[in-house]
Design an enzyme around this catalytic site. Structure first.
Site, mmCIF file in Angstrom:
data_model
loop_
_atom_site.group_PDB
_atom_site.id
_atom_site.type_symbol
_atom_site.label_atom_id
_atom_site.label_comp_id
_atom_site.label_asym_id
_atom_site.label_seq_id
_atom_site.Cartn_x
_atom_site.Cartn_y
_atom_site.Cartn_z
ATOM 1 N N TYR A 168 0.617 -1.253 -0.066
ATOM 2 C CA TYR A 168 -0.452 0.503 0.052
ATOM 3 C C TYR A 168 0.743 1.529 0.097
ATOM 4 O O TYR A 168 1.585 1.589 0.724
ATOM 5 C CB TYR A 168 -0.812 0.187 0.960
ATOM 6 C CG TYR A 168 -1.699 1.290 1.525
ATOM 7 C CD1 TYR A 168 -1.242 2.709 2.404
ATOM 8 C CD2 TYR A 168 -2.880 1.665 0.729
ATOM 9 C CE1 TYR A 168 -2.565 3.257 3.104
ATOM 10 C CE2 TYR A 168 -3.401 2.468 0.643
ATOM 11 C CZ TYR A 168 -3.302 3.435 1.936
ATOM 12 O OH TYR A 168 -3.955 4.548 2.043
ATOM 13 N N ASP A 179 9.515 2.749 -1.133
ATOM 14 C CA ASP A 179 8.521 3.602 -0.301
ATOM 15 C C ASP A 179 8.940 3.517 1.353
ATOM 16 O O ASP A 179 8.498 2.405 1.184
ATOM 17 C CB ASP A 179 6.833 3.124 -0.301
ATOM 18 C CG ASP A 179 6.128 3.844 -0.148
ATOM 19 O OD1 ASP A 179 4.747 3.719 -0.102
ATOM 20 O OD2 ASP A 179 6.719 4.161 0.793
ATOM 21 N N LYS A 202 5.693 9.520 8.154
ATOM 22 C CA LYS A 202 4.854 9.061 9.271
ATOM 23 C C LYS A 202 6.061 9.929 10.576
ATOM 24 O O LYS A 202 6.242 10.879 10.619
ATOM 25 C CB LYS A 202 5.306 7.506 9.586
ATOM 26 C CG LYS A 202 4.243 7.080 8.491
ATOM 27 C CD LYS A 202 3.961 5.591 8.940
ATOM 28 C CE LYS A 202 2.568 4.965 8.093
ATOM 29 N NZ LYS A 202 1.844 4.836 8.385
HETATM 30 P P1 KE4 Z 1 -0.325 8.103 4.159
HETATM 31 O O1 KE4 Z 1 -1.043 9.115 3.144
HETATM 32 O O2 KE4 Z 1 -1.661 7.537 5.429
HETATM 33 O O3 KE4 Z 1 0.441 9.393 6.016
HETATM 34 O O4 KE4 Z 1 1.232 7.414 3.803
HETATM 35 C C1 KE4 Z 1 0.735 6.447 3.159
HETATM 36 C C2 KE4 Z 1 1.358 4.932 2.914
HETATM 37 C C3 KE4 Z 1 2.125 5.183 1.774
HETATM 38 N N1 KE4 Z 1 3.428 4.433 2.341
HETATM 39 C C4 KE4 Z 1 3.512 3.091 3.135
HETATM 40 C C5 KE4 Z 1 3.985 2.501 2.823
HETATM 41 C C6 KE4 Z 1 2.231 3.424 4.269
HETATM 42 O O5 KE4 Z 1 2.043 2.039 4.908
HETATM 43 C C7 KE4 Z 1 1.099 4.406 3.912
HETATM 44 C C8 KE4 Z 1 0.274 4.303 5.199
HETATM 45 N N2 KE4 Z 1 -0.053 3.075 5.972
HETATM 46 C C9 KE4 Z 1 -0.547 2.877 6.369
HETATM 47 C C10 KE4 Z 1 -0.959 2.250 7.527
HETATM 48 N N3 KE4 Z 1 -1.171 0.251 6.946
HETATM 49 C C11 KE4 Z 1 -1.963 4.113 7.838
HETATM 50 C C12 KE4 Z 1 -3.054 3.984 8.086
HETATM 51 C C13 KE4 Z 1 -4.147 4.396 7.787
HETATM 52 O O6 KE4 Z 1 -4.163 4.545 6.291
HETATM 53 O O7 KE4 Z 1 -5.373 5.163 8.575
#
Ligand code: KE4
Length: 432
Positions: free
Chosen positions: A144, A239, A267
């Site tokens: 993801y 990523d 993060k």
């Molecule tokens: P954000 O847009 O949520 O800040 O980041 C997206 C993203 C991009 N790349 C990786 C590897 C990620 O894990 C994420 C977001 N992670 C999720 C947890 N699996 C965020 C939690 C959520 O979606 O509420």
């Protein structure tokens, strides 16, 4: 456990927001039950509005490697907020954070601050397409990278592997430029490159996958991606939004010694405030506006409060270079303890761990890709999750997520966690 106030708050929230939440996984839709509504958090503990206290292994989905409300970060933010919250103009804070990042991610020769991991990966892919003049990208099933249209794509049916939309609202036109392949399968990548390598702008990968549960890369996977992208003039995008600073301070690129062309961070880099970054080779990134023609912008990009939290967080990590390694050792001990507790209850689990990240699958077999991950027993996970929550252990409400340890988790936390796990595995054992 009394969750009455949270239940009332949840009903109220549902009137205004889809699922009562601002990000789907928080709604507990993957597990039965209502989410605790949080009042505050400190260190390794999080507290809900009913007064329940939990040991927190979600850590806001990764950012809180120093635990919640780190005193140094809070003090710096209190000071910064007095100066104003946003200017929409350059500040030295942005350069200061960029220098700190570059010290530990030297492959990020030039970078751009954005507000979320989604923005960082979406922008990195646009840059890769603009730089190469090519349209296709490769992603991996189970990885993801945020919710931009081109990445909400499922594996196409049959051998085609050309993507199909995985969400309404994503057009076939968008999805068709995304090729989805099985994670850890380097021969599938080499085969596609042989067929249409000249059309491929980039490969984007979670170098340590954390969004199908934790799935480490096979030994030949990352080197294979580096080799084939170089051979065909495509860009390799790591990523590291989740695994950055967590699998090693310098991320997967330091741990596995593979240098990508572009890196996405998020993060931890914002210390829990909205901040993410994309960057990499200077000859690529100088194509980003205003140096170049590839457009990307953001009102709150480089926000002074987010920069402040990110700077303080990275300064603390940089001042104690073995800190991440020490947290990783605590994480490995916890993972070993969970395996032992499961064995005592005759429950089959896999507990993969890389650095300060771990996850738990109810499965007999090692999990190497998404097909393995979805074969794990999610009903057992649900029972285990609820039993752990009842016992004050706050875990991610989905088997397809990763758990995080911070510098603030104590021996007492781990002992309480393993005691709870022993009972929770017994509950699972009794139900299956
Ligand atoms: P954000 O847009 O949520 O800040 O980041 C997206 C993203 C991009 N790349 C990786 C590897 C990620 O894990 C994420 C977001 N992670 C999720 C947890 N699996 C965020 C939690 C959520 O979606 O509420």
């Amino acid at each position: 456990m009394n969750l009455e106030k949270s239940a009332t708050a949840f009903e109220d929230a549902k009137k205004f927001m889809p699922g009562g939440v601002n990000s789907p996984v928080r709604s507990y839709f993957n597990v039965d039950g209502n989410p605790p509504f949080i009042s505050h958090a400190k260190g390794s503990h999080i507290f809900d509005i009913d007064g329940n206290e939990f040991i927190d292994y979600v850590g806001s989905w990764g950012p809180m490697i120093l635990g919640h409300a780190n005193p140094q970060v809070v003090a710096a933010l209190k000071k910064a907020v007095e100066n104003g919250t946003s200017f929409g103009a350059p500040t030295e804070l942005e350069t200061q954070l960029a220098k700190l990042i570059q010290k530990f991610y030297p492959s990020m020769e030039v970078m751009r601050m954005v507000n979320s991991g989604t923005e960082s990966t979406m922008s990195a892919l646009r840059v890769a397409r603009g730089f190469t003049g090519r349209e296709k990208i490769i992603k991996f099933v189970g990885c993801y990278h945020g919710h931009s249209d081109g990445l909400l794509v499922a594996a196409g049916s049959g051998a085609a592997t050309f993507g199909e939309p995985s969400s309404p609202g994503v057009t076939k036109g968008t999805a068709q430029d995304t090729i989805c392949l099985p994670y850890n399968n380097i021969s599938a990548v080499e085969k596609i490159f042989e067929e249409c390598g000249e059309e491929i702008a980039a490969v984007i990968v979670e170098p340590v996958a954390g969004n199908m549960g934790l799935v480490p890369p096979k030994k030949n996977f990352l080197p294979g991606l580096r080799k084939v992208t170089e051979k065909f003039g495509s860009l390799l995008i790591f990523d590291e939004v989740m695994c950055g600073f967590r699998v090693s301070f310098g991320g997967a690129q330091e741990k596995y010694k593979i240098i990508p062309d572009l890196t996405c961070l998020g993060k931890i880099v914002g210390g829990g405030l909205p901040c993410a970054v994309y960057g990499g080779r200077e000859d690529v990134m100088r194509n980003v506006s205003p140096d170049g023609k590839i457009y990307q912008a953001g009102t709150l990009s480089g926000n002074p409060l987010a920069m402040t939290a990110g700077i303080e967080t990275l300064k603390i990590l940089a001042e104690d270079p073995s800190l991440v390694e020490r947290i990783a050792r605590k994480t490995a001990d916890l993972a070993d303890g969970l395996k032992i507790k499961a064995q005592l209850a005759n429950v089959d689990v896999q507990v993969p761990q890389v650095g300060t990240m771990f996850s738990l699958f109810f499965s007999q077999k090692k999990i190497r890709d998404y097909a393995d991950a979805i074969s794990a027993n999610s009903e057992q996970f649900k029972i285990w999750f609820s039993a752990m929550l009842e016992r004050g252990i706050y875990l991610a409400p989905s088997q397809f997520e990763t758990l995080f340890v911070s510098s603030e988790h104590t021996k007492e936390d781990f002992s309480r966690t393993l005691d709870a796990a022993e009972e929770a595995f017994q509950v699972v054992g009794k139900n299956f």
